[in-house]
Design a protein around this motif. Structure first.
Motif, PDB file in Angstrom:
ATOM      1  N   LEU A   1      -7.063  -5.743  13.257  1.00 29.94           N
ATOM      2  CA  LEU A   1      -7.310  -6.270  14.551  1.00 29.94           C
ATOM      3  C   LEU A   1      -6.617  -7.438  14.603  1.00 29.94           C
ATOM      4  O   LEU A   1      -6.050  -8.127  15.821  1.00 29.94           O
ATOM      5  N   ALA A   2      -6.572  -8.382  13.599  1.00 30.49           N
ATOM      6  CA  ALA A   2      -5.816  -9.660  13.605  1.00 30.49           C
ATOM      7  C   ALA A   2      -4.506  -9.276  13.670  1.00 30.49           C
ATOM      8  O   ALA A   2      -3.561 -10.102  14.460  1.00 30.49           O
ATOM      9  N   PHE A   3      -3.895  -8.491  13.114  1.00 31.87           N
ATOM     10  CA  PHE A   3      -2.589  -7.792  13.155  1.00 31.87           C
ATOM     11  C   PHE A   3      -2.295  -7.679  14.531  1.00 31.87           C
ATOM     12  O   PHE A   3      -1.146  -7.848  15.342  1.00 31.87           O
ATOM     13  N   GLN A   4      -3.090  -6.826  15.202  1.00 27.26           N
ATOM     14  CA  GLN A   4      -2.811  -6.132  16.636  1.00 27.26           C
ATOM     15  C   GLN A   4      -2.856  -7.068  17.778  1.00 27.26           C
ATOM     16  O   GLN A   4      -2.706  -7.079  18.810  1.00 27.26           O
ATOM     17  N   GLY A   5      -3.577  -8.397  17.277  1.00 25.81           N
ATOM     18  CA  GLY A   5      -3.827  -9.601  18.104  1.00 25.81           C
ATOM     19  C   GLY A   5      -5.094  -9.615  18.814  1.00 25.81           C
ATOM     20  O   GLY A   5      -5.269 -10.429  19.697  1.00 25.81           O
ATOM     21  N   SER A   6      -6.081  -8.880  18.598  1.00 25.20           N
ATOM     22  CA  SER A   6      -7.341  -8.834  19.111  1.00 25.20           C
ATOM     23  C   SER A   6      -8.363  -9.822  18.444  1.00 25.20           C
ATOM     24  O   SER A   6      -9.587  -9.584  18.873  1.00 25.20           O
ATOM     25  N   PHE A   7      -8.156 -10.081  17.142  1.00 27.14           N
ATOM     26  CA  PHE A   7      -9.121 -10.914  16.373  1.00 27.14           C
ATOM     27  C   PHE A   7      -8.133 -12.213  15.858  1.00 27.14           C
ATOM     28  O   PHE A   7      -6.993 -11.871  15.223  1.00 27.14           O
ATOM     29  N   PRO A   8      -8.851 -13.122  15.672  1.00 24.25           N
ATOM     30  CA  PRO A   8      -7.933 -14.356  15.317  1.00 24.25           C
ATOM     31  C   PRO A   8      -7.827 -14.189  13.737  1.00 24.25           C
ATOM     32  O   PRO A   8      -8.778 -14.060  13.061  1.00 24.25           O
ATOM     33  N   TRP A   9      -6.620 -14.701  13.361  1.00 27.82           N
ATOM     34  CA  TRP A   9      -6.451 -14.586  11.867  1.00 27.82           C
ATOM     35  C   TRP A   9      -7.298 -15.680  11.015  1.00 27.82           C
ATOM     36  O   TRP A   9      -7.519 -15.179   9.724  1.00 27.82           O
ATOM     37  N   GLN A  10      -7.587 -16.668  11.705  1.00 32.23           N
ATOM     38  CA  GLN A  10      -8.261 -17.666  11.122  1.00 32.23           C
ATOM     39  C   GLN A  10      -9.758 -17.319  10.437  1.00 32.23           C
ATOM     40  O   GLN A  10     -10.310 -17.755   9.732  1.00 32.23           O
ATOM     41  N   GLU A  11     -10.178 -16.245  11.336  1.00 34.24           N
ATOM     42  CA  GLU A  11     -11.496 -15.630  11.016  1.00 34.24           C
ATOM     43  C   GLU A  11     -11.549 -14.523   9.784  1.00 34.24           C
ATOM     44  O   GLU A  11     -12.822 -14.290   9.233  1.00 34.24           O
ATOM     45  N   VAL A  12     -10.394 -14.233   9.475  1.00 32.83           N
ATOM     46  CA  VAL A  12     -10.334 -13.174   8.927  1.00 32.83           C
ATOM     47  C   VAL A  12     -10.828 -13.213   7.202  1.00 32.83           C
ATOM     48  O   VAL A  12     -11.545 -12.622   6.707  1.00 32.83           O
ATOM     49  N   PRO A  13     -10.648 -14.367   6.789  1.00 34.49           N
ATOM     50  CA  PRO A  13     -10.910 -14.717   5.357  1.00 34.49           C
ATOM     51  C   PRO A  13     -12.759 -14.640   5.122  1.00 34.49           C
ATOM     52  O   PRO A  13     -13.051 -13.973   4.342  1.00 34.49           O
ATOM     53  N   ALA A  14     -13.078 -15.446   6.157  1.00 34.18           N
ATOM     54  CA  ALA A  14     -14.673 -15.564   6.203  1.00 34.18           C
ATOM     55  C   ALA A  14     -15.454 -14.278   6.502  1.00 34.18           C
ATOM     56  O   ALA A  14     -16.328 -13.685   5.935  1.00 34.18           O
ATOM     57  N   TYR A  15     -14.732 -13.371   7.282  1.00 33.21           N
ATOM     58  CA  TYR A  15     -15.337 -11.889   7.564  1.00 33.21           C
ATOM     59  C   TYR A  15     -15.391 -10.911   6.442  1.00 33.21           C
ATOM     60  O   TYR A  15     -16.283 -10.343   5.996  1.00 33.21           O
ATOM     61  N   CYS A  16     -14.089 -11.131   5.893  1.00 27.53           N
ATOM     62  CA  CYS A  16     -13.879 -10.347   4.485  1.00 27.53           C
ATOM     63  C   CYS A  16     -14.601 -10.822   3.374  1.00 27.53           C
ATOM     64  O   CYS A  16     -15.245  -9.787   2.649  1.00 27.53           O
ATOM     65  N   LEU A  17     -14.791 -12.028   3.304  1.00 27.51           N
ATOM     66  CA  LEU A  17     -15.912 -12.537   2.157  1.00 27.51           C
ATOM     67  C   LEU A  17     -17.360 -12.137   2.597  1.00 27.51           C
ATOM     68  O   LEU A  17     -17.990 -11.695   1.617  1.00 27.51           O
ATOM     69  N   ALA A  18     -17.819 -12.079   3.853  1.00 20.90           N
ATOM     70  CA  ALA A  18     -18.816 -11.896   4.284  1.00 20.90           C
ATOM     71  C   ALA A  18     -18.991 -10.313   3.877  1.00 20.90           C
ATOM     72  O   ALA A  18     -20.247  -9.895   3.416  1.00 20.90           O
ATOM     73  N   GLN A  19     -18.334  -9.613   4.277  1.00 19.77           N
ATOM     74  CA  GLN A  19     -18.515  -7.991   4.063  1.00 19.77           C
ATOM     75  C   GLN A  19     -18.365  -7.555   2.490  1.00 19.77           C
ATOM     76  O   GLN A  19     -19.106  -7.007   2.293  1.00 19.77           O
ATOM     77  N   LEU A  20     -17.607  -8.326   1.774  1.00 15.26           N
ATOM     78  CA  LEU A  20     -17.610  -8.136   0.424  1.00 15.26           C
ATOM     79  C   LEU A  20     -18.966  -8.453  -0.342  1.00 15.26           C
ATOM     80  O   LEU A  20     -19.508  -7.640  -1.117  1.00 15.26           O
TER      81      LEU A  20
END
Length: 234
Positions: A71-90
């Motif tokens: 979604l970040a690559f597609q432009g509908s989600f901010p890249w800066q949110e990706v690391p925290a989202y991924c960590l929370a998911q893990l």
């Protein structure tokens, strides 16, 4: 509930119910032992549906690093949110797996196969062939992300989207899941695999780290591919 708490809780719920149905089907002496692949696939679809209903309004219910990255690559989600989202998911996936271990605590001792015990937590290929297994995960996740973007582009009756996504998971599981177990989610596989490695599970064997990169790398590539195809065609 902030978005990171939502992603943690949603992924925890996903794994509790998803790995929970696997445990119910393959561990010895449960009441649903040998209920079969269809039971597992439907259980995962319902787990995704419930998790989306639970946290969708708070975080968008990505529940999957491959989805967040796509979604970040597609432009509908901010890249800066990706690391925290991924960590929370893990972390949510790890915690959900710990709860599954506790829930089925007496059944680990009743089950002799270390391979079966590992299969409760994470995926493994039906036929071990790294390039083929990687392709399977790439394609299945590309279908997932492409379909999620299709679903997002359509207007459904309010509250229906999570059910549609759950049916999507069932479809992918039935059609594309028989080769690798359709991880299609790096957190879903890696978090529980780490739990298997750490927990004092009775009679456990290897956590199969030689295979662990495939359900992480494959879904990330597949998610980017699905988002790229959607951008090119639509």
């Amino acid at each position: 509930m902030n978005p990171y708490q939502a992603e943690f809780f949603g992924t925890l719920l996903l794994i509790l119910l998803g790995d929970g149905v696997v445990a119910a089907v393959i561990l010895k002496h449960t009441k649903s032992e040998n209920a079969g692949w269809l039971t597992i696939v439907i259980g995962w679809g319902l787990a995704v549906t419930l998790a989306i209903y639970a946290v969708g309004p708070h975080s968008g219910a990505h529940l999957n690093p491959a989805v967040s990255i796509a979604l970040a690559f597609q432009g509908s989600f901010p890249w800066q949110e990706v690391p925290a989202y991924c960590l929370a998911q893990l972390l949510g996936a790890f915690s959900g797996a710990v709860l599954v271990w506790l829930f089925y605590f007496p059944f680990w001792q009743k089950t002799n196969s270390a391979e079966v015990k590992l299969a409760v937590f994470c995926t493994a290929p039906a036929i071990r062939s790294p390039l083929s297994n990687l392709f399977n995960e790439v394609l299945a996740t590309a279908v997932l992300v492409l379909a999620l973007l299709f679903i997002g582009a359509n207007a459904f009756t309010e509250g229906l989207n999570p059910l549609v996504v759950g049916l999507l998971i069932i479809s992918i599981g039935l059609s594309l899941g028989g080769t690798t177990g359709f991880a299609i989610n790096p957190a879903r596989d890696l978090g529980p695999r780490i739990a298997h490695f750490i927990l004092p599970i009775y009679g456990k064997g290897s956590s199969d780290w030689s295979y662990a990169w495939i359900p992480v790398v494959g879904p990330i590539i597949g998610g980017l591919l699905g988002a790229g195809v959607y951008q090119m065609l639509f």
